[in-house]
Design a protein around this motif. Structure first.
Motif, PDB file in Angstrom:
ATOM      1  N   ASP A 430       0.720  -1.596   0.004  1.00  0.00           N
ATOM      2  CA  ASP A 430       0.179   0.133  -0.192  1.00  0.00           C
ATOM      3  C   ASP A 430       0.649   0.910  -0.267  1.00  0.00           C
ATOM      4  O   ASP A 430       1.379   2.268   1.301  1.00  0.00           O
ATOM      5  N   LYS A 433       0.425   3.398   2.639  1.00  0.00           N
ATOM      6  CA  LYS A 433       0.620   3.925   3.389  1.00  0.00           C
ATOM      7  C   LYS A 433      -0.222   4.535   4.468  1.00  0.00           C
ATOM      8  O   LYS A 433      -0.110   5.437   5.438  1.00  0.00           O
ATOM      9  N   LYS A 435      -3.214   2.830   7.101  1.00  0.00           N
ATOM     10  CA  LYS A 435      -3.770   2.220   8.196  1.00  0.00           C
ATOM     11  C   LYS A 435      -4.873   1.736   8.011  1.00  0.00           C
ATOM     12  O   LYS A 435      -5.521   0.228   8.761  1.00  0.00           O
ATOM     13  N   SER A 457      -3.938  -3.231   5.979  1.00  0.00           N
ATOM     14  CA  SER A 457      -2.605  -2.569   5.515  1.00  0.00           C
ATOM     15  C   SER A 457      -2.226  -2.265   7.058  1.00  0.00           C
ATOM     16  O   SER A 457      -0.761  -2.199   6.588  1.00  0.00           O
ATOM     17  N   THR A 462      -3.083  -7.220  10.012  1.00  0.00           N
ATOM     18  CA  THR A 462      -2.501  -7.793   8.652  1.00  0.00           C
ATOM     19  C   THR A 462      -2.974  -9.495   9.051  1.00  0.00           C
ATOM     20  O   THR A 462      -2.535 -10.209   9.398  1.00  0.00           O
ATOM     21  N   GLN A 490      -2.751   0.221  -4.170  1.00  0.00           N
ATOM     22  CA  GLN A 490      -3.000  -0.796  -3.182  1.00  0.00           C
ATOM     23  C   GLN A 490      -2.695  -2.868  -4.268  1.00  0.00           C
ATOM     24  O   GLN A 490      -3.722  -2.745  -5.603  1.00  0.00           O
TER      25      GLN A 490
END
Length: 510
Positions: A430, A433, A435, A457, A462, A490
Protein backbone atom coordinates in the motif's frame (compact mmCIF):
# COMPACT_ATOMS: atom_id res chain seq x y z
CA UNK A 1 35.50 -50.44 51.41
CA UNK A 2 35.75 -47.72 48.74
CA UNK A 3 34.53 -50.21 46.13
CA UNK A 4 31.43 -50.99 48.20
CA UNK A 5 30.81 -47.28 48.72
CA UNK A 6 31.03 -46.48 45.01
CA UNK A 7 28.81 -49.44 44.13
CA UNK A 8 26.27 -48.15 46.62
CA UNK A 9 26.39 -44.67 45.01
CA UNK A 10 25.87 -46.17 41.55
CA UNK A 11 22.94 -48.23 42.85
CA UNK A 12 21.30 -45.22 44.47
CA UNK A 13 21.74 -43.10 41.35
CA UNK A 14 20.24 -45.82 39.20
CA UNK A 15 17.34 -46.22 41.63
CA UNK A 16 16.70 -42.47 41.60
CA UNK A 17 16.64 -42.37 37.80
CA UNK A 18 13.86 -44.96 37.54
CA UNK A 19 11.80 -43.82 40.51
CA UNK A 20 11.85 -40.09 39.86
CA UNK A 21 8.12 -39.90 39.06
CA UNK A 22 7.35 -41.17 42.58
CA UNK A 23 8.95 -38.18 44.30
CA UNK A 24 6.58 -36.25 46.55
CA UNK A 25 6.14 -32.53 45.83
CA UNK A 26 6.13 -30.06 48.69
CA UNK A 27 2.75 -29.46 50.31
CA UNK A 28 3.46 -26.13 51.95
CA UNK A 29 4.66 -22.72 50.75
CA UNK A 30 5.06 -19.63 52.87
CA UNK A 31 3.61 -16.39 51.52
CA UNK A 32 7.11 -14.99 51.20
CA UNK A 33 8.25 -18.05 49.23
CA UNK A 34 5.27 -17.74 46.90
CA UNK A 35 6.02 -14.12 46.09
CA UNK A 36 9.74 -14.76 45.73
CA UNK A 37 9.13 -17.59 43.28
CA UNK A 38 6.59 -15.62 41.24
CA UNK A 39 9.01 -12.70 41.01
CA UNK A 40 11.75 -15.15 40.03
CA UNK A 41 9.63 -16.54 37.20
CA UNK A 42 8.88 -13.16 35.66
CA UNK A 43 12.43 -11.93 36.23
CA UNK A 44 13.96 -15.04 34.67
CA UNK A 45 11.74 -14.77 31.63
CA UNK A 46 12.69 -11.12 31.09
CA UNK A 47 16.40 -11.78 31.61
CA UNK A 48 16.37 -14.71 29.17
CA UNK A 49 14.52 -12.77 26.48
CA UNK A 50 16.99 -9.92 26.74
CA UNK A 51 20.06 -12.15 26.78
CA UNK A 52 19.08 -13.70 23.46
CA UNK A 53 18.22 -10.36 21.87
CA UNK A 54 21.10 -10.19 19.38
CA UNK A 55 21.08 -13.88 18.44
CA UNK A 56 17.38 -14.58 17.78
CA UNK A 57 17.16 -16.63 14.56
CA UNK A 58 20.67 -15.60 13.63
CA UNK A 59 21.85 -19.18 14.22
CA UNK A 60 19.62 -21.48 12.18
CA UNK A 61 20.69 -25.08 11.84
CA UNK A 62 23.78 -24.48 13.95
CA UNK A 63 24.56 -23.69 17.55
CA UNK A 64 26.38 -20.56 18.66
CA UNK A 65 30.07 -21.33 18.87
CA UNK A 66 31.91 -20.99 22.18
CA UNK A 67 34.15 -18.19 20.93
CA UNK A 68 31.13 -15.96 20.28
CA UNK A 69 30.70 -13.59 23.23
CA UNK A 70 27.09 -12.74 24.01
CA UNK A 71 26.60 -9.14 25.20
CA UNK A 72 25.39 -8.31 28.71
CA UNK A 73 25.97 -5.28 30.91
CA UNK A 74 24.49 -3.48 33.91
CA UNK A 75 21.92 -1.53 31.89
CA UNK A 76 21.28 -4.03 29.11
CA UNK A 77 17.55 -4.54 29.75
CA UNK A 78 16.78 -0.82 29.65
CA UNK A 79 18.68 -0.58 26.37
CA UNK A 80 16.78 -3.51 24.87
CA UNK A 81 13.36 -2.24 25.97
CA UNK A 82 14.06 1.15 24.38
CA UNK A 83 15.69 -0.19 21.21
CA UNK A 84 13.37 -3.05 20.28
CA UNK A 85 10.05 -3.22 22.19
CA UNK A 86 8.93 -6.10 19.93
CA UNK A 87 11.65 -8.27 21.48
CA UNK A 88 9.31 -8.81 24.42
CA UNK A 89 6.43 -10.38 22.46
CA UNK A 90 6.47 -13.39 24.76
CA UNK A 91 6.19 -11.10 27.81
CA UNK A 92 3.51 -8.72 26.58
CA UNK A 93 1.37 -11.61 25.29
CA UNK A 94 1.75 -13.14 28.76
CA UNK A 95 0.65 -9.84 30.27
CA UNK A 96 -2.43 -9.69 28.04
CA UNK A 97 -3.63 -12.94 29.61
CA UNK A 98 -2.79 -11.67 33.09
CA UNK A 99 -4.75 -8.49 32.41
CA UNK A 100 -7.87 -10.40 31.31
CA UNK A 101 -7.81 -12.41 34.54
CA UNK A 102 -7.35 -9.17 36.46
CA UNK A 103 -10.34 -7.51 34.80
CA UNK A 104 -12.66 -10.50 34.41
CA UNK A 105 -11.65 -12.72 37.31
CA UNK A 106 -10.52 -16.34 37.47
CA UNK A 107 -13.59 -17.49 35.55
CA UNK A 108 -12.75 -15.35 32.50
CA UNK A 109 -14.09 -17.07 29.39
CA UNK A 110 -12.25 -17.80 26.17
CA UNK A 111 -14.52 -15.20 24.59
CA UNK A 112 -13.10 -12.63 27.04
CA UNK A 113 -9.56 -13.53 26.00
CA UNK A 114 -10.51 -13.45 22.32
CA UNK A 115 -12.02 -9.98 22.59
CA UNK A 116 -8.96 -8.65 24.41
CA UNK A 117 -6.65 -10.29 21.88
CA UNK A 118 -8.50 -8.75 18.95
CA UNK A 119 -7.95 -5.25 20.36
CA UNK A 120 -4.19 -5.53 20.82
CA UNK A 121 -1.86 -3.47 18.65
CA UNK A 122 1.58 -4.80 19.58
CA UNK A 123 3.84 -6.54 17.09
CA UNK A 124 3.15 -10.24 16.55
CA UNK A 125 4.30 -12.88 14.11
CA UNK A 126 3.46 -16.43 12.96
CA UNK A 127 0.76 -18.27 14.97
CA UNK A 128 0.10 -15.25 17.18
CA UNK A 129 -0.50 -12.95 14.24
CA UNK A 130 -2.60 -15.56 12.42
CA UNK A 131 -4.67 -16.18 15.56
CA UNK A 132 -5.23 -12.48 16.16
CA UNK A 133 -6.35 -11.98 12.55
CA UNK A 134 -8.76 -14.87 12.96
CA UNK A 135 -10.51 -13.48 16.04
CA UNK A 136 -10.57 -10.00 14.48
CA UNK A 137 -12.40 -11.49 11.49
CA UNK A 138 -15.06 -13.58 13.18
CA UNK A 139 -13.47 -17.00 13.68
CA UNK A 140 -14.43 -18.47 17.05
CA UNK A 141 -11.62 -18.16 19.63
CA UNK A 142 -11.47 -21.93 20.17
CA UNK A 143 -10.79 -22.38 16.43
CA UNK A 144 -8.42 -19.45 15.87
CA UNK A 145 -5.33 -21.62 16.47
CA UNK A 146 -6.56 -24.77 14.72
CA UNK A 147 -4.30 -25.88 11.89
CA UNK A 148 -7.07 -25.69 9.29
CA UNK A 149 -7.44 -21.99 10.15
CA UNK A 150 -3.87 -21.27 11.20
CA UNK A 151 -0.96 -22.59 9.08
CA UNK A 152 1.40 -21.80 11.99
CA UNK A 153 -0.42 -24.02 14.47
CA UNK A 154 2.72 -26.01 15.38
CA UNK A 155 4.85 -22.90 15.85
CA UNK A 156 6.36 -21.83 19.16
CA UNK A 157 3.93 -19.02 19.97
CA UNK A 158 1.86 -20.25 22.92
CA UNK A 159 4.89 -22.08 24.29
CA UNK A 160 6.66 -18.75 24.83
CA UNK A 161 3.69 -17.06 26.51
CA UNK A 162 2.16 -19.80 28.70
CA UNK A 163 4.30 -18.78 31.70
CA UNK A 164 1.31 -16.99 33.28
CA UNK A 165 -0.74 -20.20 33.49
CA UNK A 166 1.92 -21.96 35.57
CA UNK A 167 2.78 -18.93 37.68
CA UNK A 168 -0.84 -18.51 38.73
CA UNK A 169 -1.14 -22.26 39.51
CA UNK A 170 1.58 -23.00 42.11
CA UNK A 171 1.84 -26.74 42.70
CA UNK A 172 -1.37 -27.26 40.72
CA UNK A 173 -0.28 -28.64 37.34
CA UNK A 174 -3.80 -29.88 36.58
CA UNK A 175 -5.09 -26.34 36.92
CA UNK A 176 -2.20 -24.99 34.81
CA UNK A 177 -3.14 -27.52 32.13
CA UNK A 178 -6.79 -26.53 32.16
CA UNK A 179 -5.99 -22.83 31.84
CA UNK A 180 -3.43 -23.26 29.06
CA UNK A 181 -5.49 -25.87 27.19
CA UNK A 182 -8.31 -23.33 27.00
CA UNK A 183 -6.48 -20.08 26.33
CA UNK A 184 -3.79 -21.55 24.07
CA UNK A 185 -6.37 -22.45 21.41
CA UNK A 186 -6.40 -18.79 20.44
CA UNK A 187 -3.09 -19.30 18.67
CA UNK A 188 -2.12 -22.99 18.47
CA UNK A 189 -3.32 -26.58 18.30
CA UNK A 190 -1.65 -29.98 18.41
CA UNK A 191 2.08 -29.87 19.16
CA UNK A 192 2.02 -26.07 19.28
CA UNK A 193 -0.59 -26.16 22.02
CA UNK A 194 1.24 -28.97 23.83
CA UNK A 195 4.31 -26.75 24.04
CA UNK A 196 2.38 -24.20 26.08
CA UNK A 197 0.79 -26.84 28.28
CA UNK A 198 4.19 -28.40 28.97
CA UNK A 199 5.74 -25.04 29.88
CA UNK A 200 2.81 -24.13 32.15
CA UNK A 201 3.24 -27.46 33.93
CA UNK A 202 6.97 -26.88 34.40
CA UNK A 203 6.30 -23.54 36.06
CA UNK A 204 3.62 -25.04 38.28
CA UNK A 205 5.88 -27.89 39.34
CA UNK A 206 8.79 -25.49 39.92
CA UNK A 207 6.97 -24.17 43.01
CA UNK A 208 7.10 -27.50 44.84
CA UNK A 209 10.47 -29.06 44.01
CA UNK A 210 14.01 -28.15 42.98
CA UNK A 211 14.47 -31.46 41.14
CA UNK A 212 14.71 -30.40 37.50
CA UNK A 213 14.42 -33.94 36.13
CA UNK A 214 11.30 -34.47 38.20
CA UNK A 215 9.80 -31.17 36.96
CA UNK A 216 10.35 -32.15 33.32
CA UNK A 217 9.06 -35.70 33.65
CA UNK A 218 6.01 -34.71 35.71
CA UNK A 219 5.18 -31.98 33.21
CA UNK A 220 5.27 -34.51 30.39
CA UNK A 221 2.40 -36.37 32.07
CA UNK A 222 0.06 -33.75 30.59
CA UNK A 223 1.18 -34.49 27.01
CA UNK A 224 -0.17 -37.41 24.90
CA UNK A 225 2.43 -40.10 24.27
CA UNK A 226 1.38 -40.33 20.60
CA UNK A 227 2.42 -36.74 19.96
CA UNK A 228 5.74 -35.83 18.43
CA UNK A 229 6.14 -33.18 21.12
CA UNK A 230 6.17 -35.88 23.81
CA UNK A 231 8.58 -38.01 21.79
CA UNK A 232 11.03 -35.15 21.29
CA UNK A 233 11.23 -34.34 24.99
CA UNK A 234 11.58 -38.03 25.89
CA UNK A 235 14.43 -38.25 23.39
CA UNK A 236 16.19 -35.29 25.01
CA UNK A 237 15.87 -36.95 28.41
CA UNK A 238 17.29 -40.17 26.94
CA UNK A 239 20.19 -38.42 25.21
CA UNK A 240 21.00 -36.43 28.33
CA UNK A 241 21.42 -39.71 30.19
CA UNK A 242 23.61 -41.06 27.38
CA UNK A 243 25.70 -37.88 27.02
CA UNK A 244 25.44 -36.28 30.48
CA UNK A 245 28.35 -33.88 29.95
CA UNK A 246 27.93 -33.03 26.26
CA UNK A 247 24.94 -30.87 25.38
CA UNK A 248 26.23 -30.42 21.85
CA UNK A 249 25.96 -34.14 21.16
CA UNK A 250 22.33 -34.02 22.25
CA UNK A 251 21.88 -30.94 20.04
CA UNK A 252 23.16 -32.96 17.06
CA UNK A 253 20.79 -35.82 17.89
CA UNK A 254 17.83 -33.42 17.97
CA UNK A 255 18.92 -31.90 14.67
CA UNK A 256 19.35 -35.30 13.03
CA UNK A 257 15.97 -36.69 14.06
CA UNK A 258 13.60 -33.78 14.52
CA UNK A 259 14.68 -30.78 12.47
CA UNK A 260 12.31 -31.26 9.51
CA UNK A 261 9.65 -28.54 9.45
CA UNK A 262 6.17 -29.45 8.18
CA UNK A 263 3.77 -26.68 9.11
CA UNK A 264 5.19 -23.17 9.13
CA UNK A 265 4.75 -21.90 5.53
CA UNK A 266 7.61 -19.42 5.83
CA UNK A 267 10.22 -21.88 7.03
CA UNK A 268 9.62 -25.26 5.39
CA UNK A 269 12.75 -26.06 3.31
CA UNK A 270 14.64 -23.51 5.40
CA UNK A 271 17.25 -24.07 8.15
CA UNK A 272 15.44 -21.62 10.43
CA UNK A 273 13.00 -23.52 12.65
CA UNK A 274 10.27 -22.00 14.80
CA UNK A 275 8.58 -25.33 15.54
CA UNK A 276 7.46 -25.67 19.16
CA UNK A 277 8.89 -29.12 19.82
CA UNK A 278 12.40 -28.44 18.52
CA UNK A 279 12.70 -25.22 20.48
CA UNK A 280 11.24 -26.93 23.55
CA UNK A 281 14.04 -29.47 23.18
CA UNK A 282 16.54 -26.63 23.54
CA UNK A 283 14.73 -25.37 26.64
CA UNK A 284 14.91 -28.81 28.24
CA UNK A 285 18.56 -29.16 27.22
CA UNK A 286 19.29 -25.86 28.95
CA UNK A 287 17.57 -27.00 32.12
CA UNK A 288 19.09 -30.49 32.23
CA UNK A 289 22.65 -29.58 31.26
CA UNK A 290 22.49 -26.31 33.20
CA UNK A 291 22.18 -28.39 36.39
CA UNK A 292 20.46 -25.59 38.30
CA UNK A 293 23.15 -23.02 37.51
CA UNK A 294 21.64 -19.79 36.19
CA UNK A 295 24.54 -18.91 33.89
CA UNK A 296 25.00 -22.40 32.44
CA UNK A 297 21.26 -22.65 31.78
CA UNK A 298 21.25 -19.23 30.07
CA UNK A 299 24.26 -20.11 27.94
CA UNK A 300 23.10 -23.53 26.75
CA UNK A 301 19.48 -22.62 26.02
CA UNK A 302 20.67 -19.56 24.08
CA UNK A 303 23.60 -21.16 22.29
CA UNK A 304 21.38 -23.97 20.98
CA UNK A 305 20.23 -21.36 18.45
CA UNK A 306 16.95 -20.87 16.54
CA UNK A 307 14.50 -18.91 18.76
CA UNK A 308 17.36 -18.05 21.04
CA UNK A 309 15.66 -15.31 23.01
CA UNK A 310 12.43 -17.17 23.80
CA UNK A 311 14.14 -20.44 24.73
CA UNK A 312 16.36 -18.96 27.46
CA UNK A 313 13.34 -16.91 28.58
CA UNK A 314 11.43 -20.13 29.25
CA UNK A 315 14.38 -21.96 30.79
CA UNK A 316 15.36 -19.08 33.07
CA UNK A 317 11.73 -18.40 33.95
CA UNK A 318 11.36 -21.96 35.21
CA UNK A 319 14.73 -21.79 36.99
CA UNK A 320 13.83 -18.43 38.52
CA UNK A 321 10.64 -19.99 39.86
CA UNK A 322 12.53 -22.93 41.32
CA UNK A 323 15.08 -20.84 43.24
CA UNK A 324 13.24 -17.54 43.63
CA UNK A 325 14.04 -13.94 42.80
CA UNK A 326 16.23 -13.58 45.86
CA UNK A 327 18.63 -16.24 44.54
CA UNK A 328 19.13 -14.89 41.01
CA UNK A 329 22.82 -13.93 40.77
CA UNK A 330 23.58 -10.19 40.88
CA UNK A 331 25.28 -10.38 37.48
CA UNK A 332 21.90 -11.13 35.93
CA UNK A 333 19.62 -9.26 38.31
CA UNK A 334 21.36 -5.87 38.40
CA UNK A 335 20.19 -4.72 34.92
CA UNK A 336 16.75 -6.15 35.67
CA UNK A 337 16.34 -4.08 38.83
CA UNK A 338 17.14 -0.93 36.85
CA UNK A 339 14.30 -1.70 34.41
CA UNK A 340 11.63 -3.08 36.76
CA UNK A 341 9.63 0.17 36.75
CA UNK A 342 9.47 0.38 32.93
CA UNK A 343 6.17 -0.62 31.34
CA UNK A 344 6.31 -3.16 28.52
CA UNK A 345 5.13 -1.82 25.17
CA UNK A 346 1.35 -1.62 24.66
CA UNK A 347 0.67 -2.71 28.27
CA UNK A 348 -0.09 -1.07 31.60
CA UNK A 349 2.37 -3.35 33.35
CA UNK A 350 5.94 -3.01 34.50
CA UNK A 351 7.68 -5.91 36.22
CA UNK A 352 6.95 -4.30 39.59
CA UNK A 353 3.25 -4.22 38.66
CA UNK A 354 3.11 -7.80 37.46
CA UNK A 355 4.93 -9.16 40.53
CA UNK A 356 2.07 -7.88 42.67
CA UNK A 357 -0.80 -8.75 40.34
CA UNK A 358 0.54 -12.22 39.55
CA UNK A 359 1.00 -12.98 43.25
CA UNK A 360 -2.58 -11.90 43.98
CA UNK A 361 -3.93 -14.07 41.17
CA UNK A 362 -1.93 -17.07 42.36
CA UNK A 363 -3.34 -16.71 45.87
CA UNK A 364 -6.89 -16.40 44.51
CA UNK A 365 -6.37 -19.43 42.30
CA UNK A 366 -4.92 -21.47 45.16
CA UNK A 367 -7.85 -20.68 47.46
CA UNK A 368 -10.36 -21.36 44.67
CA UNK A 369 -8.93 -24.88 44.33
CA UNK A 370 -8.82 -25.79 47.98
CA UNK A 371 -5.63 -24.34 49.42
CA UNK A 372 -5.73 -23.33 53.06
CA UNK A 373 -4.04 -20.29 54.55
CA UNK A 374 -2.69 -20.85 58.05
CA UNK A 375 -0.88 -17.71 59.17
CA UNK A 376 2.08 -17.27 56.83
CA UNK A 377 1.77 -20.79 55.45
CA UNK A 378 -0.15 -21.90 52.38
CA UNK A 379 -1.27 -25.53 52.53
CA UNK A 380 -1.41 -26.52 48.88
CA UNK A 381 -4.32 -28.49 47.39
CA UNK A 382 -3.97 -32.15 46.46
CA UNK A 383 -1.31 -32.56 43.78
CA UNK A 384 -2.90 -33.65 40.49
CA UNK A 385 -1.93 -33.77 36.82
CA UNK A 386 -4.18 -34.02 33.77
CA UNK A 387 -3.55 -35.57 30.36
CA UNK A 388 -4.95 -33.61 27.42
CA UNK A 389 -6.45 -35.30 24.32
CA UNK A 390 -4.29 -36.19 21.35
CA UNK A 391 -4.51 -33.98 18.27
CA UNK A 392 -2.32 -34.22 15.19
CA UNK A 393 -1.77 -31.13 13.07
CA UNK A 394 -1.13 -31.50 9.33
CA UNK A 395 -2.06 -35.18 9.36
CA UNK A 396 -1.14 -36.80 6.04
CA UNK A 397 0.22 -33.48 4.75
CA UNK A 398 3.85 -33.46 3.67
CA UNK A 399 5.58 -30.50 2.00
CA UNK A 400 6.99 -31.43 -1.39
CA UNK A 401 7.88 -28.21 -3.18
CA UNK A 402 8.08 -24.43 -2.77
CA UNK A 403 7.38 -22.48 -5.96
CA UNK A 404 8.76 -18.94 -6.06
CA UNK A 405 6.55 -16.27 -7.62
CA UNK A 406 7.84 -12.81 -6.61
CA UNK A 407 5.16 -10.98 -8.55
CA UNK A 408 2.56 -8.29 -7.96
CA UNK A 409 -1.15 -8.80 -8.56
CA UNK A 410 -3.58 -5.95 -9.20
CA UNK A 411 -6.45 -8.00 -10.58
CA UNK A 412 -6.09 -11.80 -10.60
CA UNK A 413 -3.55 -14.62 -10.74
CA UNK A 414 -3.88 -18.35 -11.37
CA UNK A 415 -1.62 -21.36 -10.85
CA UNK A 416 -1.83 -25.15 -10.84
CA UNK A 417 -0.35 -27.73 -8.49
CA UNK A 418 -0.47 -31.46 -7.84
CA UNK A 419 -1.11 -32.47 -4.23
CA UNK A 420 -3.54 -32.25 -1.32
CA UNK A 421 -2.96 -28.71 -0.10
CA UNK A 422 -1.14 -25.42 -0.55
CA UNK A 423 -0.22 -22.20 1.26
CA UNK A 424 0.26 -18.96 -0.67
CA UNK A 425 2.53 -16.47 1.08
CA UNK A 426 2.83 -12.77 0.45
CA UNK A 427 1.94 -9.29 1.66
CA UNK A 428 -0.29 -6.32 0.89
CA UNK A 429 1.53 -3.40 -0.67
CA UNK A 430 0.00 0.00 0.00
CA UNK A 431 1.99 3.00 -1.23
CA UNK A 432 -0.45 5.32 0.55
CA UNK A 433 0.67 3.94 3.93
CA UNK A 434 -2.91 4.35 5.12
CA UNK A 435 -3.60 1.94 7.96
CA UNK A 436 -7.35 2.17 7.29
CA UNK A 437 -7.03 0.79 3.74
CA UNK A 438 -8.35 -2.74 3.30
CA UNK A 439 -7.86 -4.88 0.20
CA UNK A 440 -10.33 -7.68 -0.43
CA UNK A 441 -9.60 -10.78 -2.51
CA UNK A 442 -11.33 -14.03 -3.42
CA UNK A 443 -9.85 -17.53 -3.38
CA UNK A 444 -11.10 -20.07 -5.92
CA UNK A 445 -9.98 -23.70 -5.93
CA UNK A 446 -10.95 -25.76 -8.97
CA UNK A 447 -13.39 -23.06 -10.01
CA UNK A 448 -15.24 -22.94 -6.67
CA UNK A 449 -15.21 -19.91 -4.37
CA UNK A 450 -13.56 -20.95 -1.09
CA UNK A 451 -13.42 -17.63 0.74
CA UNK A 452 -13.35 -13.86 0.50
CA UNK A 453 -10.56 -12.51 2.69
CA UNK A 454 -9.72 -9.03 3.92
CA UNK A 455 -6.15 -7.77 3.89
CA UNK A 456 -5.79 -4.61 6.01
CA UNK A 457 -2.69 -2.50 5.57
CA UNK A 458 -2.45 -1.95 9.33
CA UNK A 459 0.31 -4.18 10.68
CA UNK A 460 -1.60 -5.41 13.73
CA UNK A 461 -4.54 -6.50 11.57
CA UNK A 462 -2.79 -8.07 8.61
CA UNK A 463 -3.02 -11.74 7.66
CA UNK A 464 0.04 -13.88 8.34
CA UNK A 465 -0.34 -15.70 4.99
CA UNK A 466 -2.45 -14.79 1.97
CA UNK A 467 -4.40 -18.00 1.30
CA UNK A 468 -4.27 -21.72 2.04
CA UNK A 469 -6.34 -24.84 1.64
CA UNK A 470 -5.70 -28.28 3.11
CA UNK A 471 -7.40 -31.71 2.87
CA UNK A 472 -8.01 -31.59 -0.87
CA UNK A 473 -8.31 -34.80 -2.86
CA UNK A 474 -4.96 -36.01 -4.11
CA UNK A 475 -4.45 -34.76 -7.67
CA UNK A 476 -4.12 -31.67 -9.84
CA UNK A 477 -5.80 -28.47 -8.70
CA UNK A 478 -6.24 -24.95 -10.03
CA UNK A 479 -5.97 -21.97 -7.71
CA UNK A 480 -7.14 -18.49 -8.65
CA UNK A 481 -6.74 -15.29 -6.65
CA UNK A 482 -9.04 -12.44 -7.67
CA UNK A 483 -8.87 -8.97 -6.13
CA UNK A 484 -12.37 -7.56 -5.86
CA UNK A 485 -11.71 -4.42 -3.84
CA UNK A 486 -8.62 -2.25 -3.45
CA UNK A 487 -7.71 1.35 -2.83
CA UNK A 488 -5.71 3.19 -5.48
CA UNK A 489 -2.21 1.76 -5.67
CA UNK A 490 -2.93 -1.26 -3.42
CA UNK A 491 -1.82 -4.65 -4.66
CA UNK A 492 -0.84 -8.10 -3.47
CA UNK A 493 2.78 -9.19 -3.65
CA UNK A 494 2.96 -12.98 -4.04
CA UNK A 495 6.15 -14.45 -2.58
CA UNK A 496 5.65 -18.18 -3.22
CA UNK A 497 3.38 -21.12 -2.65
CA UNK A 498 4.06 -24.29 -0.71
CA UNK A 499 2.67 -27.61 -1.99
CA UNK A 500 1.62 -30.52 0.22
CA UNK A 501 1.22 -34.16 -0.79
CA UNK A 502 -0.28 -37.06 1.18
CA UNK A 503 2.93 -39.05 0.92
CA UNK A 504 6.28 -38.07 2.35
CA UNK A 505 9.14 -37.49 -0.06
CA UNK A 506 11.69 -40.13 0.95
CA UNK A 507 14.62 -38.24 -0.51
CA UNK A 508 17.78 -39.90 -1.76
CA UNK A 509 18.23 -43.55 -0.72
CA UNK A 510 21.62 -45.26 -0.83
Amino acid sequence: MKRIFFLLIIFLNAFHSVSIAKDKPSKVLTKDQLLDKIKGGWAGQTIGTTYGWTTEFMYAGTYIQDYKTLPWHDDYINVAMASFPGLYDDVYMDLMFVDVFEKKGLNASLKDFGEAFAKTEFQLWHANQAGRYNVQNGIAPELAGHWLNNPHADDIDFQIEADFAGLMSPGMPKVATQISNKVGKLVNSGDGLYGGIFVANMYSNAFVTKDIKYIIEQSLLAIPHESEFYQVIKDVIKWHKKYPKDWKQTWFEVQRKWSEEVGCPSLVFHPLNIDAKVNAAYVVMGLLYGEGDFTKTAEISTRAGQDSDCNPATALGVLGTIYGYSNIPAYWKTPLVKAEDKKFSHTDYSLLDVYSVSNKQALENLIAHGAKIEGDNIILPKYETELVPFEKNFKDHYPTERVKLHRTVRDEYEFEFDGVGFVLTGIVQDPNKNKDDVLSAELYVDGKLVEVAKFPSEESKTRADLFWKYQLEKGKHTVKIKINKAQEGQQLFLVDYLIYDNKKNQGIRF
